[in-house]
Design a protein around this motif. Structure first.
Motif, PDB file in Angstrom:
ATOM      1  N   GLU A 116      -7.126   7.013   1.914  1.00 37.31           N
ATOM      2  CA  GLU A 116      -7.090   5.884   0.950  1.00 37.31           C
ATOM      3  C   GLU A 116      -5.813   5.017   1.256  1.00 37.31           C
ATOM      4  N   GLY A 117      -5.930   3.690   1.079  1.00 42.13           N
ATOM      5  CA  GLY A 117      -4.557   2.874   1.127  1.00 42.13           C
ATOM      6  C   GLY A 117      -4.388   2.224   2.186  1.00 42.13           C
ATOM      7  N   ARG A 118      -3.109   1.762   2.543  1.00 48.74           N
ATOM      8  CA  ARG A 118      -2.729   1.204   3.809  1.00 48.74           C
ATOM      9  C   ARG A 118      -2.333   1.944   4.916  1.00 48.74           C
ATOM     10  N   ALA A 119      -2.010   3.251   4.634  1.00 48.84           N
ATOM     11  CA  ALA A 119      -1.801   4.064   5.671  1.00 48.84           C
ATOM     12  C   ALA A 119      -2.611   5.209   5.766  1.00 48.84           C
TER      13      ALA A 119
ATOM     14  N   ARG B 169      -0.268  -0.612  18.677  1.00 45.38           N
ATOM     15  CA  ARG B 169      -1.279  -1.178  17.853  1.00 45.38           C
ATOM     16  C   ARG B 169      -2.713  -0.485  18.721  1.00 45.38           C
TER      17      ARG B 169
ATOM     18  N   GLN C  47      -1.706   1.257  13.246  1.00 47.05           N
ATOM     19  CA  GLN C  47      -0.375   1.423  14.143  1.00 47.05           C
ATOM     20  C   GLN C  47       0.024   2.798  14.389  1.00 47.05           C
TER      21      GLN C  47
ATOM     22  N   ALA D  69     -12.326  -3.086  11.226  1.00 48.94           N
ATOM     23  CA  ALA D  69     -12.179  -2.530   9.784  1.00 48.94           C
ATOM     24  C   ALA D  69     -13.333  -2.812   8.934  1.00 48.94           C
TER      25      ALA D  69
ATOM     26  N   LEU E 203       2.062   6.993   1.201  1.00 49.57           N
ATOM     27  CA  LEU E 203       1.785   6.632   2.406  1.00 49.57           C
ATOM     28  C   LEU E 203       0.790   8.144   3.143  1.00 49.57           C
TER      29      LEU E 203
ATOM     30  N   ASN F 141      -6.222  -2.494  12.354  1.00 47.64           N
ATOM     31  CA  ASN F 141      -5.006  -2.393  11.261  1.00 47.64           C
ATOM     32  C   ASN F 141      -4.372  -1.300  11.689  1.00 47.64           C
TER      33      ASN F 141
ATOM     34  N   ASN G 111      -7.139   3.359   9.744  1.00 43.58           N
ATOM     35  CA  ASN G 111      -7.086   2.131   9.567  1.00 43.58           C
ATOM     36  C   ASN G 111      -5.839   1.936   8.808  1.00 43.58           C
ATOM     37  N   GLY G 112      -4.766   1.951   9.437  1.00 45.42           N
ATOM     38  CA  GLY G 112      -3.346   1.765   9.054  1.00 45.42           C
ATOM     39  C   GLY G 112      -2.231   2.730   9.795  1.00 45.42           C
TER      40      GLY G 112
ATOM     41  N   PRO H 140      -1.947   7.888  -1.484  1.00 47.62           N
ATOM     42  CA  PRO H 140      -1.566   6.332  -1.046  1.00 47.62           C
ATOM     43  C   PRO H 140      -0.446   5.932  -1.410  1.00 47.62           C
TER      44      PRO H 140
END
Length: 347
Positions: free
Chosen positions: A60-63, A172, A133, A188, A28, A131, A109-110, A25
């Protein structure tokens, strides 16, 4: 379960599912060679395993995955050892996912870009949350939309794939769903429950019927019509001319043209031909074509210059060679698609 990859990627058997989790994460979840090889080994094992009905890839994480580890590519290339083997294994993996015989669910999810697209969007179910992109921004760093972009993007209606390839624009989950890039969208907050149910049943289509929440398209109809009008032109120069004619009185055309003019001229010409050619090619044929382009990009100037500007000297303006859209000749572009002889990609 250990298929290699160290602490960069995790493999688990949960119920009827094989679960792959990207675990970088802080980077990314950018793909490394070890991650690519480990995922390939897992697919080989799980395709033969009667206890595995479905494979799920998450992160894991935002990406989800922001692409390949391009800093490593830059350093290796500058040291005179461009990592051709990494790309060869990555492209083989992309083709492997496309022909995987069991359901292959990407749970996104990112951010998903570049190499992340290659390990997710060739699977049978591409599930995005609000979430997510998506982008294929390679022309902005002097590269091209690889990892099967030439197979994925031409199929999108209204020349939307050509638009994404030549601008690198982010979209998105709604645009991804309505264009056909995504097969499903879920909330999500429902991810854990979705996974639990999927592991219990091994049947993604039946589970997705219970979790699917339709997403509205984010891009409005006038813009979609403009994309279809401009990016369906019969040549790259015709696309530029179409945008240029409309730009004085149309904000979309003006902004789009300004964006394209910041990208690598060579990459733009190559990407236009690549996406155009991909419309009539199989996935394996696309990967072989992309490997030809890749080898020439790694031996060229713009890819390293693009990484320098974006990553090394963050935010600086790249100095493309050649610098102008009209300075790239047909012969220049032809060279990227020329056969590699004994170095062709073996699938």
């Amino acid at each position: 379960m250990d298929f290699g990859g160290g602490d960069e990627i995790r493999f688990e058997r949960l119920g009827r599912a094989g679960i792959v989790t990207l675990t970088r994460p802080q980077a990314l979840n950018a793909l490394t060679h070890a991650m690519v090889k480990a995922l390939g080994k897992a697919l080989d094992a799980w395709e033969r395993d009667d206890g595995v009905d479905v494979v799920v890839v998450e992160a894991e994480g935002r990406a989800f995955c922001a692409g390949g580890d391009i800093l490593h590519v830059y350093e290796a290339g500058r040291a005179g050892q461009p990592p051709v083997d990494f790309f060869a294994d990555e492209y083989r993996l992309n083709a492997r996912i496309k022909r995987f015989k069991k359901p292959y669910v990407a749970l996104i999810n990112g951010i998903v870009m570049g190499g992340g697209v290659g390990i997710s969007f060739h699977g049978s179910q591409r599930v995005l949350t609000e979430n997510a992109q998506f982008a294929m921004p390679e022309v902005g760093i002097g590269f091209f939309p690889d990892v099967g972009g030439s197979h994925l993007l031409p199929d999108l209606g209204g020349s939307f794939g050509m638009y994404l390839a030549l601008t690198g624009s982010r979209i998105r989950h709604g645009d991804a769903l309505w264009s056909g890039l995504a097969t499903h969208t879920i909330k999500a907050e429902d991810q854990d429950a979705f996974l639990d149910r999927l592991c219990a049943t091994g049947d993604p289509e039946s589970v997705l019927r219970g979790f699917f929440v339709p997403a509205r398209r984010e891009t409005d109809r006038p813009v979609l019509e403009a994309i279809a009008r401009h990016f369906a032109q019969p040549s790259f120069s015709d696309i530029i001319a179409s945008l240029d004619r409309t730009a004085p009185s149309d904000e979309f055309a003006a902004k789009t043209l300004a964006t394209i003019r910041t990208r690598s001229p060579t990459s733009l010409h190559v990407a236009w031909r690549q996406i155009s050619a991909g419309l009539t090619l199989s996935m394996d044929e696309c990967m072989k074509m992309e490997f030809r382009i890749l080898n020439r990009m790694l031996a060229g100037h713009d890819f390293y210059e693009g990484i320098r500007a974006a990553i090394i000297d963050k935010g600086s303006t790249p100095r493309w060679r050649p610098a102008g859209l009209d300075d790239v000749s047909v012969a220049d572009v032809d060279a990227y698609f020329a056969p590699l002889g004994e170095q062709e990609l073996d699938l």
